[in-house]
Design a protein around this motif. Structure first.
Motif, PDB file in Angstrom:
ATOM      1  N   UNK A  54     -50.684  15.079  68.449  1.00 34.44           N
ATOM      2  CA  UNK A  54     -50.082  13.789  68.810  1.00 34.44           C
ATOM      3  C   UNK A  54     -50.024  12.876  67.589  1.00 34.44           C
ATOM      4  N   UNK A  55     -51.081  12.897  66.774  1.00 35.08           N
ATOM      5  CA  UNK A  55     -51.095  12.109  65.542  1.00 35.08           C
ATOM      6  C   UNK A  55     -49.947  12.552  64.640  1.00 35.08           C
ATOM      7  N   UNK A  56     -49.790  13.865  64.485  1.00 30.30           N
ATOM      8  CA  UNK A  56     -48.725  14.396  63.629  1.00 30.30           C
ATOM      9  C   UNK A  56     -47.343  13.966  64.129  1.00 30.30           C
ATOM     10  N   UNK A  57     -47.125  14.026  65.421  1.00 30.89           N
ATOM     11  CA  UNK A  57     -45.827  13.632  65.990  1.00 30.89           C
ATOM     12  C   UNK A  57     -45.557  12.150  65.756  1.00 30.89           C
ATOM     13  N   UNK A  58     -46.572  11.327  65.944  1.00 34.67           N
ATOM     14  CA  UNK A  58     -46.391   9.887  65.750  1.00 34.67           C
ATOM     15  C   UNK A  58     -46.224   9.533  64.274  1.00 34.67           C
ATOM     16  N   UNK A  59     -46.986  10.186  63.407  1.00 33.42           N
ATOM     17  CA  UNK A  59     -46.867   9.876  61.981  1.00 33.42           C
ATOM     18  C   UNK A  59     -45.526  10.300  61.411  1.00 33.42           C
TER      19      UNK A  59
END
Length: 152
Positions: A54-59
């Motif tokens: 989720x962090x990767x998708x948002x970043x």
């Protein structure tokens, strides 16, 4: 660990707010409530953190890698953030780099002169100096890559 968790939660909140709560929900497939729990400082959510996917998708959608930079800082690692797009074609060669280098250095010195004029460098002035320093560093990296290409 409590202070580390709090630090990561603050950066997680900054990431969600950077992307926007609605867009963050769409990108992660999580509800507003779930995302809120990931950065909540309430005791009952102290052990909940956003999953790395989720962090990767948002970043990918954000203007800055908030959580990644926070993790790097916690480990004592500094990241160099290049605001240019990765697919941008690097035109010119060493000669173009030398010109860009002199222009960037002049901009850094002008910013420094303006910042030190009153004898004190404020936080905002320091941030502007840092931005110019990072831009100068990027020109040097580009120059290094061009020199390596020419050296074969």
């Amino acid at each position: 660990m409590a202070s580390v968790g709090s630090y990561l939660k603050k950066h997680t909140e900054a990431l969600v707010k950077d992307v926007g709560i609605e867009a963050a929900c769409d990108l992660t497939g999580k509800s507003k409530a779930t995302l809120g729990r990931y950065y909540s400082d309430h005791d009952e959510h102290s052990d909940r953190f956003m999953p790395v996917d989720a962090v990767a998708a948002l970043e990918e959608a954000s203007s800055y890698p908030h959580v990644t930079s926070a993790l790097a800082e916690l480990k004592g690692i500094s990241l160099s953030f290049d605001e240019r797009r990765r697919n941008q074609e690097k035109s010119g060669g060493v000669s173009t780099d030398v010109i860009a280098l002199s222009q960037r250095f002049a901009m850094l010195m002008a910013e420094y002169h303006q910042s030190i004029e009153d004898g004190v460098i404020t936080i905002n002035e320091a941030k502007r100096l840092l931005k110019e320093t990072l831009a100068l560093q990027q020109v040097l990296i580009d120059m290094k890559l061009h020199l390596e290409d020419e050296a074969g």
